[in-house]
Scaffold this motif. Structure first.
Motif, PDB file in Angstrom:
ATOM      1  N   GLU A 151     150.021  -1.938  47.051  1.00 10.31           N
ATOM      2  CA  GLU A 151     149.709  -0.675  47.737  1.00 10.31           C
ATOM      3  C   GLU A 151     148.713   0.114  46.903  1.00 10.31           C
ATOM      4  O   GLU A 151     149.078   0.808  45.960  1.00 10.31           O
ATOM      5  CB  GLU A 151     151.007   0.099  47.998  1.00 10.31           C
ATOM      6  CG  GLU A 151     151.951  -0.714  48.885  1.00 10.31           C
ATOM      7  CD  GLU A 151     153.160   0.062  49.366  1.00 10.31           C
ATOM      8  OE1 GLU A 151     153.396   1.198  48.905  1.00 10.31           O
ATOM      9  OE2 GLU A 151     153.889  -0.505  50.221  1.00 10.31           O
ATOM     10  N   LYS A 152     147.434  -0.042  47.251  1.00 14.40           N
ATOM     11  CA  LYS A 152     146.359   0.605  46.496  1.00 14.40           C
ATOM     12  C   LYS A 152     145.826   1.795  47.268  1.00 14.40           C
ATOM     13  O   LYS A 152     145.497   1.684  48.454  1.00 14.40           O
ATOM     14  CB  LYS A 152     145.209  -0.384  46.246  1.00 14.40           C
ATOM     15  CG  LYS A 152     145.618  -1.612  45.459  1.00 14.40           C
ATOM     16  CD  LYS A 152     145.852  -1.268  43.995  1.00 14.40           C
ATOM     17  CE  LYS A 152     146.270  -2.501  43.208  1.00 14.40           C
ATOM     18  NZ  LYS A 152     146.717  -2.198  41.853  1.00 14.40           N
ATOM     19  N   LYS A 153     145.726   2.908  46.605  1.00 14.16           N
ATOM     20  CA  LYS A 153     145.262   4.147  47.244  1.00 14.16           C
ATOM     21  C   LYS A 153     143.783   4.065  47.605  1.00 14.16           C
ATOM     22  O   LYS A 153     143.015   3.315  47.001  1.00 14.16           O
ATOM     23  CB  LYS A 153     145.472   5.324  46.293  1.00 14.16           C
ATOM     24  CG  LYS A 153     146.893   5.783  46.186  1.00 14.16           C
ATOM     25  CD  LYS A 153     146.962   7.313  46.144  1.00 14.16           C
ATOM     26  CE  LYS A 153     148.364   7.844  46.342  1.00 14.16           C
ATOM     27  NZ  LYS A 153     148.929   7.623  47.647  1.00 14.16           N
ATOM     28  N   LEU A 154     143.397   4.853  48.594  1.00 16.47           N
ATOM     29  CA  LEU A 154     141.991   4.926  48.991  1.00 16.47           C
ATOM     30  C   LEU A 154     141.437   6.291  48.605  1.00 16.47           C
ATOM     31  O   LEU A 154     142.094   7.315  48.814  1.00 16.47           O
ATOM     32  CB  LEU A 154     141.872   4.717  50.514  1.00 16.47           C
ATOM     33  CG  LEU A 154     142.315   3.338  51.027  1.00 16.47           C
ATOM     34  CD1 LEU A 154     142.332   3.309  52.548  1.00 16.47           C
ATOM     35  CD2 LEU A 154     141.416   2.233  50.490  1.00 16.47           C
ATOM     36  N   PRO A 193     147.031  -0.429  57.317  1.00 17.53           N
ATOM     37  CA  PRO A 193     146.721   0.255  56.058  1.00 17.53           C
ATOM     38  C   PRO A 193     147.710   1.363  55.695  1.00 17.53           C
ATOM     39  O   PRO A 193     147.314   2.511  55.453  1.00 17.53           O
ATOM     40  CB  PRO A 193     145.323   0.834  56.342  1.00 17.53           C
ATOM     41  CG  PRO A 193     145.332   1.095  57.808  1.00 17.53           C
ATOM     42  CD  PRO A 193     146.169   0.019  58.427  1.00 17.53           C
ATOM     43  N   PRO A 199     151.681   2.182  53.573  1.00 14.37           N
ATOM     44  CA  PRO A 199     152.694   1.650  52.669  1.00 14.37           C
ATOM     45  C   PRO A 199     153.945   1.171  53.410  1.00 14.37           C
ATOM     46  O   PRO A 199     154.176   1.553  54.572  1.00 14.37           O
ATOM     47  CB  PRO A 199     153.049   2.854  51.784  1.00 14.37           C
ATOM     48  CG  PRO A 199     152.013   3.883  52.040  1.00 14.37           C
ATOM     49  CD  PRO A 199     151.442   3.609  53.391  1.00 14.37           C
ATOM     50  N   CYS A 209     138.713   1.677  48.024  1.00 16.04           N
ATOM     51  CA  CYS A 209     139.943   1.223  47.347  1.00 16.04           C
ATOM     52  C   CYS A 209     139.778   1.344  45.837  1.00 16.04           C
ATOM     53  O   CYS A 209     138.783   0.864  45.279  1.00 16.04           O
ATOM     54  CB  CYS A 209     140.234  -0.226  47.738  1.00 16.04           C
ATOM     55  SG  CYS A 209     141.653  -0.894  46.854  1.00 16.04           S
ATOM     56  N   SER A 246     157.180   3.251  55.980  1.00 17.17           N
ATOM     57  CA  SER A 246     156.528   4.523  56.325  1.00 17.17           C
ATOM     58  C   SER A 246     156.965   5.102  57.667  1.00 17.17           C
ATOM     59  O   SER A 246     156.883   6.305  57.869  1.00 17.17           O
ATOM     60  CB  SER A 246     155.004   4.329  56.415  1.00 17.17           C
ATOM     61  OG  SER A 246     154.444   4.062  55.182  1.00 17.17           O
ATOM     62  N   ILE A 275     146.492   3.200  52.745  1.00 15.63           N
ATOM     63  CA  ILE A 275     146.286   2.335  51.580  1.00 15.63           C
ATOM     64  C   ILE A 275     145.304   1.224  51.986  1.00 15.63           C
ATOM     65  O   ILE A 275     144.977   1.080  53.169  1.00 15.63           O
ATOM     66  CB  ILE A 275     147.614   1.710  51.070  1.00 15.63           C
ATOM     67  CG1 ILE A 275     148.312   0.926  52.191  1.00 15.63           C
ATOM     68  CG2 ILE A 275     148.530   2.766  50.487  1.00 15.63           C
ATOM     69  CD1 ILE A 275     149.437   0.036  51.702  1.00 15.63           C
ATOM     70  N   CYS A 276     144.890   0.435  51.006  1.00 14.37           N
ATOM     71  CA  CYS A 276     143.887  -0.609  51.269  1.00 14.37           C
ATOM     72  C   CYS A 276     144.527  -1.795  52.013  1.00 14.37           C
ATOM     73  O   CYS A 276     145.443  -2.433  51.483  1.00 14.37           O
ATOM     74  CB  CYS A 276     143.287  -1.088  49.953  1.00 14.37           C
ATOM     75  SG  CYS A 276     142.143  -2.459  50.174  1.00 14.37           S
ATOM     76  N   CYS A 294     144.295  -5.309  50.121  1.00 11.93           N
ATOM     77  CA  CYS A 294     145.081  -5.549  48.899  1.00 11.93           C
ATOM     78  C   CYS A 294     146.560  -5.794  49.178  1.00 11.93           C
ATOM     79  O   CYS A 294     147.322  -6.079  48.255  1.00 11.93           O
ATOM     80  CB  CYS A 294     144.960  -4.356  47.943  1.00 11.93           C
ATOM     81  SG  CYS A 294     143.371  -4.252  47.139  1.00 11.93           S
TER      82      CYS A 294
END
Ligand code: SAM
Length: 312
Positions: A18-21, A192, A194, A40, A197, A10-11, A14
């Motif tokens: 939790e923003k996906k790449l 990077p 979540p 991102c 994990s 994730i980014c 941010c």
């Protein structure tokens, strides 16, 4: 970089969101992405993949990355020797990494070696989990770890005496599985990945080397699974103004919230004091491990690293 790890990332800029790449591949060889970017879908920042290594450094610390003390050749050689000297039968180095590794029980899921340097502990942990990430801020260290995997051997020089150098050759041990490991450039204050994990986290000899030790401990709490997680923490507590403002040290001072003994303060944080660790870890074992770093054939730095094995 293995394409499959994109799903895990994730980014880091941010966080805690939790923003996906999104992966854009520029050049790929088999399943290894050599050049590309991870973009991102929240803030739009693009993280490069260069020569097979993903650079996932949060935006706010990008400027500091090239002047880490670990980017110079002698530091890289010392760490290569400290991590891998034993594999070329140089027994002067001692067996600190075998000792640290012996504290970790086999498990399932993901593991991360935070501040992995040239990767010895990452490979050791990878023998015990499904997949292990080695992460360090120093691109020089990460490049060596990746070369070790790709070339099946490592060649490096150490100082014998004065200007006379010694060649070292280490072969990639057959018992290590390169398919279960990935190395990335990243920051132990903002990894990077979540929350919840990792089944296993190692943080060896870094808490006194970073600007915000407390944030790193909070990051471990965020990353570790709420249940069924192992943590191996170790450090010599060599606090210094060069690495962190005194106000941010977790010990070694007379005043402030974290006065007194750094190891005790860290153990208390892990055990739930200050409500940072939720749920708290329980300390299963603690002690110290002697860790040697070779300066030249007759000079070694001997470090007493205080470790704690904890679970939750
Ligand atoms: C004393 S070395 C310990 C390396 C390794 N864990 C070991 O025990 O051999 C400290 C490591 O932390 C890394 N480091 C320093 N600041 C970092 C940061 N903010 N994020 C990730 N790694 C960092 C350095 O590049 C270096 O590899």
């Amino acid at each position: 970089m293995k394409q499959s790890i994109t799903e895990l990332l994730i980014c880091p800029s941010c966080l805690p969101a939790e923003k996906k790449l999104i992966l854009n591949i520029f050049k790929k060889e088999n399943k290894d992405i050599l050049y590309g970017e991870l973009k991102c879908n929240g803030c739009g920042i693009s993280y490069p993949i260069k020569k097979g290594i993903a650079f996932l450094i949060p935006e706010n610390i990008k400027s500091g990355t090239t002047d880490t003390p670990y980017e110079n050749l002698s530091a890289i050689s010392s760490y290569l020797h400290s991590h891998y000297g034993m594999l070329s039968d140089d027994h002067d180095t001692g067996c600190a990494y075998e000792e640290w590794a012996s504290k970790i029980k086999c498990g399932t899921g993901l593991a991360i070696d935070m501040g992995c340097a040239v990767g010895r502990m990452t490979f050791e942990v990878a023998c015990k989990f499904d997949f292990t990430i080695g992460m360090d801020l120093s691109a020089g260290f990460i490049k060596k770890a990746r070369n070790f995997i790709n070339n099946g051997c490592l060649k490096f020089q150490t100082i014998k005496e004065g200007h006379i150098m010694e060649d070292n050759l280490v072969n990639f041990p057959a018992k290590w599985d390169k398919k279960k490991v990935e190395f990335i450039v990243g920051d132990v204050h903002a990894a990077p990945f979540p929350a919840n994990s990792f089944s296993c986290i190692t943080s060896l000899n870094i808490i006194d080397k970073i600007p915000s030790p407390f944030i790193h401990l909070k990051e471990i709490n965020r990353l570790a699974k709420k249940s069924g997680a192992q943590l191996l923490f170790s450090d010599p507590f060599s606090w210094s103004d060069e690495n962190a403002d005194k106000k941010d040290w977790l010990g070694g001072k007379h005043d402030g919230r974290f006065n007194g003994d750094g190891f005790n303060n860290v153990l208390n944080i892990l055990k739930g004091k200050y409500n940072i660790y939720d749920p708290p870890f329980s300390i299963k074992e603690k002690g110290h491990i002697w860790w040697k770093i070779k300066k030249h054939q007759n000079l070694f730095e001997l470090i007493r690293s205080c470790y704690a094995k904890a679970i939750r």
